[in-house]
Every structure is written in structure tokens, then in C-alpha cells.
Enzyme design. Structure first.
Site, PDB file in Angstrom:
ATOM      1  N   TYR A 233      35.592 -82.757 -31.293  1.00 59.46           N
ATOM      2  CA  TYR A 233      36.029 -82.815 -32.745  1.00 59.46           C
ATOM      3  C   TYR A 233      36.569 -84.229 -32.824  1.00 59.46           C
ATOM      4  O   TYR A 233      36.508 -85.076 -33.562  1.00 59.46           O
ATOM      5  CB  TYR A 233      36.579 -81.675 -33.220  1.00 59.46           C
ATOM      6  CG  TYR A 233      37.642 -81.802 -34.395  1.00 59.46           C
ATOM      7  CD1 TYR A 233      36.975 -82.131 -35.806  1.00 59.46           C
ATOM      8  CD2 TYR A 233      39.194 -82.172 -34.373  1.00 59.46           C
ATOM      9  CE1 TYR A 233      37.911 -82.441 -36.973  1.00 59.46           C
ATOM     10  CE2 TYR A 233      39.748 -82.406 -35.679  1.00 59.46           C
ATOM     11  CZ  TYR A 233      39.226 -82.319 -36.691  1.00 59.46           C
ATOM     12  OH  TYR A 233      39.969 -82.633 -37.885  1.00 59.46           O
TER      13      TYR A 233
ATOM     14  N   ASN B 168      28.730 -79.349 -49.706  1.00 60.88           N
ATOM     15  CA  ASN B 168      27.583 -78.629 -49.333  1.00 60.88           C
ATOM     16  C   ASN B 168      27.859 -77.050 -49.517  1.00 60.88           C
ATOM     17  O   ASN B 168      26.998 -76.131 -49.327  1.00 60.88           O
ATOM     18  CB  ASN B 168      26.733 -79.068 -48.426  1.00 60.88           C
ATOM     19  CG  ASN B 168      27.460 -78.683 -46.945  1.00 60.88           C
ATOM     20  OD1 ASN B 168      28.542 -77.794 -47.059  1.00 60.88           O
ATOM     21  ND2 ASN B 168      27.088 -79.014 -45.913  1.00 60.88           N
TER      22      ASN B 168
ATOM     23  N   GLN C 197      48.868 -63.528 -32.334  1.00 63.54           N
ATOM     24  CA  GLN C 197      48.978 -63.912 -30.709  1.00 63.54           C
ATOM     25  C   GLN C 197      49.784 -65.339 -30.755  1.00 63.54           C
ATOM     26  O   GLN C 197      49.305 -66.003 -31.318  1.00 63.54           O
ATOM     27  CB  GLN C 197      47.537 -63.774 -29.948  1.00 63.54           C
ATOM     28  CG  GLN C 197      46.898 -62.765 -30.063  1.00 63.54           C
ATOM     29  CD  GLN C 197      45.364 -63.015 -29.315  1.00 63.54           C
ATOM     30  OE1 GLN C 197      45.428 -63.456 -28.503  1.00 63.54           O
ATOM     31  NE2 GLN C 197      44.505 -62.831 -30.123  1.00 63.54           N
TER      32      GLN C 197
HETATM   33  N1  UDP Z   1      48.811 -70.881 -32.321  1.00 64.05           N
HETATM   34  C1  UDP Z   1      49.061 -69.431 -31.830  1.00 64.05           C
HETATM   35  N2  UDP Z   1      48.483 -68.581 -32.067  1.00 64.05           N
HETATM   36  C2  UDP Z   1      47.255 -68.321 -33.077  1.00 64.05           C
HETATM   37  C3  UDP Z   1      46.936 -69.745 -33.724  1.00 64.05           C
HETATM   38  C4  UDP Z   1      47.557 -70.746 -33.096  1.00 64.05           C
HETATM   39  O1  UDP Z   1      49.943 -69.621 -31.122  1.00 64.05           O
HETATM   40  O2  UDP Z   1      46.742 -67.500 -33.260  1.00 64.05           O
HETATM   41  C5  UDP Z   1      49.353 -72.025 -31.642  1.00 64.05           C
HETATM   42  C6  UDP Z   1      48.485 -72.943 -31.335  1.00 64.05           C
HETATM   43  O3  UDP Z   1      48.292 -72.798 -29.782  1.00 64.05           O
HETATM   44  C7  UDP Z   1      49.123 -74.361 -31.717  1.00 64.05           C
HETATM   45  C8  UDP Z   1      49.830 -74.080 -33.063  1.00 64.05           C
HETATM   46  O4  UDP Z   1      49.878 -72.674 -33.011  1.00 64.05           O
HETATM   47  O5  UDP Z   1      50.020 -74.632 -30.712  1.00 64.05           O
HETATM   48  C9  UDP Z   1      49.110 -74.634 -34.144  1.00 64.05           C
HETATM   49  O6  UDP Z   1      47.752 -74.307 -34.136  1.00 64.05           O
HETATM   50  P1  UDP Z   1      46.780 -74.376 -35.121  1.00 64.05           P
HETATM   51  O7  UDP Z   1      45.613 -74.019 -34.617  1.00 64.05           O
HETATM   52  O8  UDP Z   1      47.517 -74.056 -36.588  1.00 64.05           O
HETATM   53  O9  UDP Z   1      46.832 -76.141 -35.214  1.00 64.05           O
HETATM   54  P2  UDP Z   1      46.175 -77.260 -34.155  1.00 64.05           P
HETATM   55  O10 UDP Z   1      47.831 -77.740 -33.748  1.00 64.05           O
HETATM   56  O11 UDP Z   1      45.728 -76.460 -33.177  1.00 64.05           O
HETATM   57  O12 UDP Z   1      45.712 -78.399 -35.137  1.00 64.05           O
END
Ligand code: UDP
Length: 345
Positions: free
Chosen positions: A157, A48, A220
Site C-alpha cells: 500500500y 467506480n 481487540q
Molecule cells: N488497532 C487495534 N484493534 C483494532 C484495530 C486497530 O488495536 O481492532 C490498533 C492498530 O494496531 C493501530 C491503531 O489501532 O495501532 C490504529 O489502527 P488503524 O487500523 O485504525 O489505523 P493505522 O494506524 O493502521 O492506519
């Protein structure tokens, strides 16, 4: 016990199938479509475009703009194209958003998914490869995570994906719908054509590379007080092409039985700091970081055991080196500085 299905897999590779890819304009779906076409199958993408990009759809695939909730449109596509199998990737996938807006996730991922299953049932399509997630496990009791561990999602989710998996089990026993549910760990990397371009972007690797490219000030790091080798979270990154190829192999088992496979590269995984250091090496750029509090719901370590799919289907990741994964994502970003759409990040 070692179970092998060489004959079935050889059949799946040799026989060209007509396959519907829901969500085929998204990050993972576009690469699955590309690999299906490379493997000689015919793909029809159904999306979509709420998050996907029309430009990401492979030029050799047919494209139908449509919604999962539109049963009539789905039945039309299944019948007109004489679809033999469905790869179901259309879903919402932002964990944080699912916590604040669970209704959206149940509606699309579960109600939309059931609409697809009903259309398949009505049209006699009995093979499904489902894009699931390691978020079904929640905070795992042990790592590496294998398929026998209990499911205990910590967000809507993961719950919505698990609820759909549970429906699959009953559709199998009642209607003979065979499914392979693939529980992805952290999909990453790019092909020459397709890369990761979400809006908003929340994933680590694209955020790190956008920072290297100068489109963001800093990355971050969400927490450095986890019980891991450098205090930051460990994840299992799997190249999108390895992931896509597993979908094609999984087609081969669907005439035999239904099953669930974890998909990751295993090993020790990589910490957030290791990802950032590797991105510095690959890009040769400064990547400024800032410490930030933990992100709610982040388990310390998520690493897959993918022994089951290796043993049963002979799947092996080809691109498990993080440098290779990040290099491919960087090459794509450099070649597509404004992404698929004409806009700045
Ligand atoms: N993470 C981080 N900073 C960011 C985005 C993600 O430190 O800006 C960390 C997040 O806390 C996790 C890892 O990177 O430990 C992978 O996060 P992502 O969102 O890529 O994938 P997830 O494991 O949540 O599916």
C-alpha cells in the site's frame, strides 16, 4: 526560512474552481467534496463505487460513475466539465490486503493513477492534490515525523502511494504538472452528513464505536507490549474536516510549485487504550476489550510534524481534541445506524 504564500491562498479561496474529485464517494473524498462546495467551488465526483457510497456524494456535486483505468471516460469528464484541478483520492487502502494481494494495489493505485495523469496531460489539466499517506515512511527513524525523513514503506500500500508520488515528480519536471501530495496520518471523525463506513472495517475508532453501539461484541487490542506509555500503539488522529480543509489550502500553492505536506495534529498522539477510554467517556457505554497479538507491520508510534503546512499555508487543525473527533463519529453513527446502505453491520 519561513515561506508564505498569502496571495496565492487568498486567490484559491476567492476564485471558484471546477474540481474533479476521484474517489469522492469514499470516506475522505466525500468530506473533501463537501468542504469544496462549502468553500464555493464546483465539484465533479468520479468514483467506480467499488468501496464508496453514492449516497455520500454531496447533492450539489455532479457524479460520474467511472474507473481510473478508463482513460476515455476520464478525458471526457475533464473536457466536458472544463476541469481546472484534480483531487485524487480514489485508491485501495487496506494495508493487510495489500500484503496478500499486491497486484490489486499496484494496478489501482499506480496504474490507475498513471491513467489519470495521462488523461490530465492530454487535456491540459495541470493541478493535482494527491491523497498520500504516512505509510510512505514505514517504521520511522524518529518522531515526530517530518517530510525530510527517508521513505521506506513496509507494505505494498505504502509502496504504491510512494511510486505514484515519484511519478508526479517527473510529470512535473517534464509536463509542468503541479502537485501537492498530502501524507495523511489517521483520518477520523465525521461531519453531519458523512462518516466512516467501510466494509470490511479495520480502523480502530469505527470498530470501537460499533462495539459501543452493540453491533460488535468486543474490540481487540493488537499488542500491549510496545515501548509506549501504556504498551499500546500511539497514533496521530486528525479530524476529517481539518484534513479536507488542508486540500483546499493546498490548491493555492499549485500555480507556484509542487510540494509534499504531512497532515496530523502532532503532540503526543493517543494510545489505543486512550482511544477506547475516550470512547467510553463520550458514549457512556461499556466497551469490552480483548488482548490480541500484535498486528504485523504496525509501527509503535506514528506522530506527524505538520509544521511545514502550518508555516507555508497557515493550516491549523480546529478539532484536534480526541473527544471532539470521537463525539463527531459517534453522533454520525447514532444518526446512521445502518450506514449509507440499507444493511446491518
Ligand atoms: N488497532 C487495534 N484493534 C483494532 C484495530 C486497530 O488495536 O481492532 C490498533 C492498530 O494496531 C493501530 C491503531 O489501532 O495501532 C490504529 O489502527 P488503524 O487500523 O485504525 O489505523 P493505522 O494506524 O493502521 O492506519
Amino acid at each position: 526560512m519561513v515561506i508564505r504564500f498569502p496571495g496565492v491562498n487568498a486567490w484559491a479561496r476567492e476564485k471558484s474552481m471546477r474540481i474533479l474529485v476521484t474517489g469522492g464517494a469514499g470516506y475522505i473524498g466525500s468530506v473533501v467534496t463537501e468542504e469544496l462546495i462549502n468553500a464555493g467551488h464546483q465539484a465533479v465526483v468520479y468514483d467506480n463505487l467499488s468501496y464508496g457510497h453514492r449516497e455520500a456524494v454531496h447533492p450539489s456535486a455532479a457524479f460520474v460513475k467511472g474507473d481510473l483505468l478508463d482513460g476515455e471516460a476520464l478525458r471526457g469528464v475533464l473536457r466536458e466539465n472544463e476541469i481546472e484541478a484534480v483531487m485524487h483520492m480514489a485508491a485501495f487502502a487496506l494495508v493487510g490486503e495489500s500484503v496478500t494481494h499486491p497486484a490489486k494495489y499496484y494496478q489501482n493505485n499506480l496504474v490507475g493513477g498513471l491513467s489519470l495523469l495521462n488523461a490530465m496531460r492530454e487535456c491540459g489539466v495541470k493541478r493535482l492534490v494527491f491523497s498520500s499517506t504516512c505509510a510512505t515512511y514505514g517504521e520511522p527513524a524518529k518522531v515526530p515525523i517530518d517530510e525530510s525523513l527517508p521513505n521506506n514503506p513496509t507494505n505494498p500500500y505504502g509502496e504504491s502511494k510512494l511510486a505514484f508520488e515519484r511519478a508526479l515528480k517527473w510529470f512535473d519536471s517534464a509536463y509542468g504538472l503541479r502537485y501537492a501530495s498530502l501524507r495523511y496520518f489517521n483520518a477520523a471523525g465525521a461531519t453531519e452528513r458523512c462518516g466512516e463506513m467501510h466494509d470490511p472495517e479495520t480502523h480502530l475508532i469505527p470498530l470501537v464505536l460499533q462495539t459501543a453501539a452493540g453491533a460488535r461484541e468486543e474490540v481487540q487490542i493488537f499488542g500491549d507490549d510496545y515501548p509506549t506509555r501504556d504498551g499500546t500503539c500511539v497514533r496521530d488522529y486528525i479530524h476529517i474536516v481539518d484534513l479536507a480543509r488542508a486540500h483546499i489550502l493546498a490548491l493555492g500553492i499549485l500555480d507556484e510549485r509542487s510540494t509534499i505536506y504531512n497532515l496530523g495534529c502532532g503532540g503526543d498522539g493517543y494510545t489505543v487504550r486512550e482511544v477506547i477510554d475516550t470512547a467510553r467517556e463520550v458514549t457512556g457505554r461499556e466497551i469490552k476489550v480483548r488482548m490480541a497479538p500484535r498486528r504485523p507491520g504496525d509501527p509503535a508510534v506514528l506522530v506527524a510534524s505538520s509544521e511545514k503546512i502550518k508555516r507555508e499555508l497557515g493550516w491549523e487543525p480546529q478539532f484536534q481534541d480526541l473527544r471532539v473527533i470521537i463525539q463527531s463519529a459517534w453522533d454520525w453513527l447514532v444518526a446512521h445506524p445502518i450506514g449509507f446502505q440499507v444493511k446491518k453491520w
